[in-house]
Motif scaffolding. Structure first.
Motif, PDB file in Angstrom:
ATOM      1  N   CYS A  15      70.645 -86.970  -4.102  1.00  0.00           N
ATOM      2  CA  CYS A  15      70.642 -86.190  -2.842  1.00  0.00           C
ATOM      3  C   CYS A  15      69.470 -85.321  -2.813  1.00  0.00           C
ATOM      4  CB  CYS A  15      71.837 -85.564  -2.808  1.00  0.00           C
ATOM      5  SG  CYS A  15      71.850 -84.271  -1.215  1.00  0.00           S
ATOM      6  N   TYR A  17      68.307 -83.116  -0.743  1.00  0.00           N
ATOM      7  CA  TYR A  17      68.716 -81.969  -0.285  1.00  0.00           C
ATOM      8  C   TYR A  17      69.082 -81.269  -1.319  1.00  0.00           C
ATOM      9  CZ  TYR A  17      70.119 -78.452   2.979  1.00  0.00           C
ATOM     10  OH  TYR A  17      70.235 -76.928   3.687  1.00  0.00           O
ATOM     11  N   ARG A  18      70.065 -81.712  -1.965  1.00  0.00           N
ATOM     12  CA  ARG A  18      70.588 -80.802  -3.309  1.00  0.00           C
ATOM     13  C   ARG A  18      69.658 -80.548  -4.303  1.00  0.00           C
ATOM     14  NH1 ARG A  18      76.218 -82.097  -6.982  1.00  0.00           N
ATOM     15  NH2 ARG A  18      75.609 -80.638  -8.484  1.00  0.00           N
ATOM     16  N   ALA A 208      69.373 -84.549   3.459  1.00  0.00           N
ATOM     17  CA  ALA A 208      70.967 -84.842   2.552  1.00  0.00           C
ATOM     18  C   ALA A 208      71.259 -86.072   2.700  1.00  0.00           C
ATOM     19  CB  ALA A 208      71.871 -83.947   3.546  1.00  0.00           C
ATOM     20  N   GLN A 209      71.724 -86.441   1.352  1.00  0.00           N
ATOM     21  CA  GLN A 209      72.220 -87.908   1.233  1.00  0.00           C
ATOM     22  C   GLN A 209      73.663 -87.974   1.074  1.00  0.00           C
ATOM     23  OE1 GLN A 209      68.962 -90.416  -0.180  1.00  0.00           O
ATOM     24  NE2 GLN A 209      70.320 -90.474  -1.789  1.00  0.00           N
ATOM     25  N   PRO A 210      74.588 -87.756   2.022  1.00  0.00           N
ATOM     26  CA  PRO A 210      75.931 -87.775   1.660  1.00  0.00           C
ATOM     27  C   PRO A 210      76.709 -89.109   0.852  1.00  0.00           C
ATOM     28  CG  PRO A 210      75.493 -87.320   4.150  1.00  0.00           C
ATOM     29  CD  PRO A 210      74.428 -87.942   3.369  1.00  0.00           C
ATOM     30  N   HIS A 213      79.715 -88.110  -3.940  1.00  0.00           N
ATOM     31  CA  HIS A 213      79.265 -87.070  -4.867  1.00  0.00           C
ATOM     32  C   HIS A 213      79.387 -85.746  -4.171  1.00  0.00           C
ATOM     33  CE1 HIS A 213      75.931 -88.826  -2.971  1.00  0.00           C
ATOM     34  NE2 HIS A 213      75.541 -87.650  -2.462  1.00  0.00           N
ATOM     35  N   CYS A 214      79.416 -85.808  -2.838  1.00  0.00           N
ATOM     36  CA  CYS A 214      79.476 -84.436  -2.363  1.00  0.00           C
ATOM     37  C   CYS A 214      80.676 -83.328  -2.659  1.00  0.00           C
ATOM     38  CB  CYS A 214      79.617 -84.487  -0.782  1.00  0.00           C
ATOM     39  SG  CYS A 214      78.094 -85.371  -0.105  1.00  0.00           S
ATOM     40  N   CYS A 217      79.846 -81.328  -5.138  1.00  0.00           N
ATOM     41  CA  CYS A 217      78.417 -80.398  -4.791  1.00  0.00           C
ATOM     42  C   CYS A 217      78.849 -78.832  -4.252  1.00  0.00           C
ATOM     43  CB  CYS A 217      77.659 -81.069  -3.681  1.00  0.00           C
ATOM     44  SG  CYS A 217      76.266 -79.921  -3.345  1.00  0.00           S
ATOM     45  N   ALA A 220      78.045 -77.441  -0.724  1.00  0.00           N
ATOM     46  CA  ALA A 220      78.621 -78.499   0.339  1.00  0.00           C
ATOM     47  C   ALA A 220      78.532 -77.930   1.703  1.00  0.00           C
ATOM     48  CB  ALA A 220      80.017 -78.901   0.051  1.00  0.00           C
ATOM     49  N   CYS A 223      75.123 -76.938   3.240  1.00  0.00           N
ATOM     50  CA  CYS A 223      74.591 -78.475   3.565  1.00  0.00           C
ATOM     51  C   CYS A 223      75.188 -78.679   5.086  1.00  0.00           C
ATOM     52  CB  CYS A 223      74.989 -79.553   2.629  1.00  0.00           C
ATOM     53  SG  CYS A 223      74.618 -81.117   3.117  1.00  0.00           S
TER      54      CYS A 223
HETATM   55  S1  SF4 Z   1      77.048 -81.680   0.091  1.00  0.00           S
HETATM   56 FE1  SF4 Z   1      75.545 -81.821  -1.308  1.00  0.00          FE
HETATM   57  S2  SF4 Z   1      75.380 -83.614  -2.393  1.00  0.00           S
HETATM   58 FE2  SF4 Z   1      76.229 -83.841  -0.217  1.00  0.00          FE
HETATM   59  S3  SF4 Z   1      74.647 -84.348   1.198  1.00  0.00           S
HETATM   60 FE3  SF4 Z   1      75.055 -82.065   1.049  1.00  0.00          FE
HETATM   61  S4  SF4 Z   1      73.544 -81.108  -0.291  1.00  0.00           S
HETATM   62 FE4  SF4 Z   1      73.727 -83.588  -0.600  1.00  0.00          FE
END
Ligand code: SF4
Length: 229
Positions: A15, A17-18, A208-210, A213-214, A217, A220, A223
């Motif tokens: 991800c 963004y993370r 962000a790549q949901p 795994h979120c 995170c 979350a 995000c």
């Molecule tokens: S919750 Fe966390 S892992 Fe999921 S998209 Fe957002 S930053 Fe990425």
């Protein structure tokens, strides 16, 4: 940003963004039990292999994990006792250029470096194969660079099950991992420079790549708020 590790690169792939929140904006992530236990056990194994008595090694491991409240002595001891005593150099640090003349570097620690290869201790409950992530091929590349050899056996040793998963890497396979890491590092470096100049581009450069795994995170809520806006 010019020094990368396997965990940085894999977080970026998981991800962007993370990755950005953690490594570009420097937001702290809480230390999970899994992370703390891994640290404690690695330290205890390292000391035990140098002849430190078990009790001392376990205490030092716990201190290394900042005395994490969820990490208990018995679990460290159990995992430590499952590690075979092997010859080699423990916790070998490397920092190597990812390409000739490049300032992008890969750093990491090889848990145990032996004559023909290396071991990476795993405290995970879930097992996986040597080629399922980029870590082992990348470490094989680092091992070959440090040793000046063209082949290396990499072992993921799952301490909970006393199960080694090994693979004999060729230079060709290790180089493929090195090239992939170099591409990712270049991409990240370019995006970081771009965001430094144009902060408004942060969310387009590091989207962000949901996914499943979120649920693990720590960002979350943040995000969700940022991406719902
Ligand atoms: S919750 Fe966390 S892992 Fe999921 S998209 Fe957002 S930053 Fe990425």
């Amino acid at each position: 940003m010019n020094v990368f590790s396997y965990s940085r690169l894999s977080l970026y792939e998981l991800c962007p963004y993370r990755f950005c929140l953690k490594y570009v904006l420097g937001k702290p992530e809480p230390v999970t039990k899994a992370l703390a236990l891994g640290k404690a056990v690695h330290k205890a194994i390292e000391l035990r292999s140098q002849g430190t008595p078990e009790d001392e090694a376990v205490v030092a491991g716990w201190i290394e994990a900042d005395c994490h409240p969820e990490v208990h002595r018995d679990e460290i001891v159990g995992l430590l006792r499952n590690a075979p005593i092997l010859k080699g150099k423990a916790e070998v640090h490397f920092e190597l250029p990812l390409a000739h003349g490049s300032d992008l570097r890969l750093q990491g620690y090889i848990d145990l470096m032996g004559e023909n290869g290396f071991i990476d201790w795993k405290t995970n409950w879930r097992t996986y194969g040597p080629m399922d992530t980029m870590q082992l091929p990348l470490y094989a590349w680092a091992y070959m660079q440090l040793r000046g050899v063209r082949e290396a056996t990499g072992i993921l040793y799952f301490l909970r099950y006393k199960t080694p998963m090994s693979y004999r890497f060729t230079l060709h396979e290790a180089e493929a991992a090195r090239r992939r890491a170099c591409e990712l590092a270049n991409e990240i470096d370019t995006k970081v420079s771009c965001v430094e100049l144009f902060p408004d581009m942060l969310r387009t450069e590091f989207p962000a790549q949901p996914g499943s795994h979120c649920k693990h995170c720590p960002f979350a809520m943040e995000c969700y708020a940022a991406n719902a806006a």
